[in-house]
Design a protein around this motif. Structure first.
Motif, PDB file in Angstrom:
ATOM      1  N   VAL A 170       0.844  -1.206   0.000  1.00  0.00           N
ATOM      2  CA  VAL A 170       0.000   0.000   0.000  1.00  0.00           C
ATOM      3  C   VAL A 170       0.878   1.254   0.000  1.00  0.00           C
ATOM      4  N   ASP A 171       1.915   1.247   0.837  1.00  0.00           N
ATOM      5  CA  ASP A 171       2.851   2.386   0.874  1.00  0.00           C
ATOM      6  C   ASP A 171       3.469   2.618  -0.501  1.00  0.00           C
ATOM      7  N   MET A 172       3.863   1.527  -1.126  1.00  0.00           N
ATOM      8  CA  MET A 172       4.542   1.650  -2.417  1.00  0.00           C
ATOM      9  C   MET A 172       3.625   2.234  -3.483  1.00  0.00           C
ATOM     10  N   VAL A 173       2.368   1.806  -3.471  1.00  0.00           N
ATOM     11  CA  VAL A 173       1.420   2.357  -4.452  1.00  0.00           C
ATOM     12  C   VAL A 173       1.202   3.842  -4.181  1.00  0.00           C
ATOM     13  N   ALA A 176      -3.017  -8.613  -3.520  1.00  0.00           N
ATOM     14  CA  ALA A 176      -4.377  -8.106  -3.291  1.00  0.00           C
ATOM     15  C   ALA A 176      -4.333  -6.694  -2.707  1.00  0.00           C
ATOM     16  N   GLN A 177      -3.436  -6.477  -1.754  1.00  0.00           N
ATOM     17  CA  GLN A 177      -3.314  -5.137  -1.148  1.00  0.00           C
ATOM     18  C   GLN A 177      -2.881  -4.112  -2.195  1.00  0.00           C
ATOM     19  N   LEU A 178      -1.906  -4.503  -2.997  1.00  0.00           N
ATOM     20  CA  LEU A 178      -1.406  -3.602  -4.047  1.00  0.00           C
ATOM     21  C   LEU A 178      -2.530  -3.258  -5.029  1.00  0.00           C
ATOM     22  N   GLU A 215      -5.269  -0.925  -3.546  1.00  0.00           N
ATOM     23  CA  GLU A 215      -4.816   0.465  -3.417  1.00  0.00           C
ATOM     24  C   GLU A 215      -4.654   1.118  -4.787  1.00  0.00           C
ATOM     25  N   PHE A 216      -4.199   0.334  -5.744  1.00  0.00           N
ATOM     26  CA  PHE A 216      -3.959   0.858  -7.090  1.00  0.00           C
ATOM     27  C   PHE A 216      -5.242   1.401  -7.708  1.00  0.00           C
ATOM     28  N   GLN A 271      -7.515 -10.756  -8.648  1.00  0.00           N
ATOM     29  CA  GLN A 271      -8.824 -10.768  -7.990  1.00  0.00           C
ATOM     30  C   GLN A 271      -8.685 -10.342  -6.533  1.00  0.00           C
ATOM     31  N   VAL A 272      -9.625  -9.524  -6.095  1.00  0.00           N
ATOM     32  CA  VAL A 272      -9.707  -9.133  -4.688  1.00  0.00           C
ATOM     33  C   VAL A 272     -11.101  -9.528  -4.209  1.00  0.00           C
TER      34      VAL A 272
END
Length: 234
Positions: free
Chosen positions: A13-16, A69-71, A74-75, A110-111
Motif C-alpha cells: 500500500v505504501d509503495m502504491v 491483493a493489497q497492491l 490500493e492501485f 482478484q480481490v
C-alpha cells in the motif's frame, strides 16, 4: 545503534501511494529544477520496478497473494492507473516496459473474488481513448497496445471499444508502414473480434454492412501483401 533505527520495509500500500505521489509530480512538474526532477523520476522508475516484483515475484520468491491483493486494491482505489497511463511517455524505456507489465498483471488480479480492474475501467472508459490513440505515436504504440489487449479481456471494455468510433481507426492502424505497430494493431483487432463471442455477434449484427465493406476494401483487397496476410489471420 544504527540498526535500531532502520526504516520499516514499505508495504504494498505504501509503495502504491508513493508511486502515485511521484506520478502526480511527474504529471504536474515540467519546470522544476532539473536535478530534483531527475532524482524523482529515477525514484518513480524504481518504484514501478518494485511493484512489478510484488506482482510477478522475482528470482528469489514467488508473488504473495495477500501482497498482490493489497497492491491491487490500493492501485484502483484512486486514479493511479490513469496517472500511470498518462505519464507513460515521460518514463524511460525500461520503466515503460515495467509499467506495461504491471498494468497487464493488474487486469487479472482478484480481490475478494472480484476483478476490480474491470469495475475501475468500466467507470473510466475514456482511458481506452488514450490507449488506442497510442497507435499514432511510434514510441508508445507497442506499450499502449499491450495494455489495451489486457484491458479488453473485460467484456464491458471490449464492448465499449467495439461500439466506439475507434473501430474504424483500426483499418488505418493495420496499414501503418511500421510493421511492428501494424502487427500489434492487427493483434488487438483480432482480440476484439474473437475474445467475447456474444459481444462480437451483437456488434456484427448491428454493423455488418460497413464493417465488412471496410474490411474487404481496406484490408483483404489491400495492395500491401503484409496487410492482406494480417486480414486473413483475423
Amino acid at each position: 545503534m544504527k540498526g535500531l533505527f532502520k526504516s520499516k520495509p514499505r508495504t504494498p500500500v505504501d509503495m502504491v501511494r508513493q508511486t502515485r505521489d511521484l506520478l502526480i509530480y511527474a504529471d504536474r512538474s515540467p519546470d522544476s529544477r532539473e536535478s530534483k526532477r531527475e532524482e524523482k523520476m529515477a525514484e518513480l522508475c524504481k518504484n514501478i520496478r518494485e511493484l512489478k516484483s510484488i506482482l510477478y515475484g522475482n528470482s528469489e520468491s514467488e508473488p504473495v497473494s495477500e501482497a498482490c491483493a493489497q497492491l491491487t486494491q490500493e492501485f484502483f482505489r484512486e486514479n493511479t492507473l490513469r496517472l500511470l497511463i498518462t505519464c507513460l511517455p515521460k518514463l524511460n524505456l525500461e520503466a515503460r516496459k515495467d509499467a506495461t507489465q504491471v498494468v497487464a498483471n493488474l487486469q487479472r488480479q482478484q480481490v475478494h473474488s472480484r476483478l476490480i480492474a474491470s469495475d475501475y475501467l468500466e467507470a473510466n472508459l475514456d482511458l481506452m481513448d488514450i490507449l488506442i490513440a497510442g497507435y499514432e505515436n511510434t514510441d508508445m504504440a507497442l506499450h499502449y497496445g499491450a495494455m489495451l489487449r489486457e484491458c479488453i479481456r473485460h467484456q464491458t471494455v471490449a464492448r465499449h471499444v467495439l461500439e466506439s468510433e475507434h473501430m474504424k481507426k483500426f483499418y488505418d492502424y493495420i496499414q501503418l508502414p511500421n510493421f511492428d505497430i501494424a502487427a500489434d494493431a492487427a493483434a488487438t483487432f483480432k482480440e476484439l473480434l474473437t475474445r467475447h463471442k456474444s459481444t462480437v455477434a451483437e456488434f456484427l449484427s448491428k454493423n455488418y454492412d460497413w464493417f465488412f465493406a471496410e474490411y474487404n476494401s481496406k484490408l483483404l483487397e489491400s495492395t500491401n501483401y503484409i496487410t492482406r496476410r494480417q486480414a486473413i489471420k483475423v
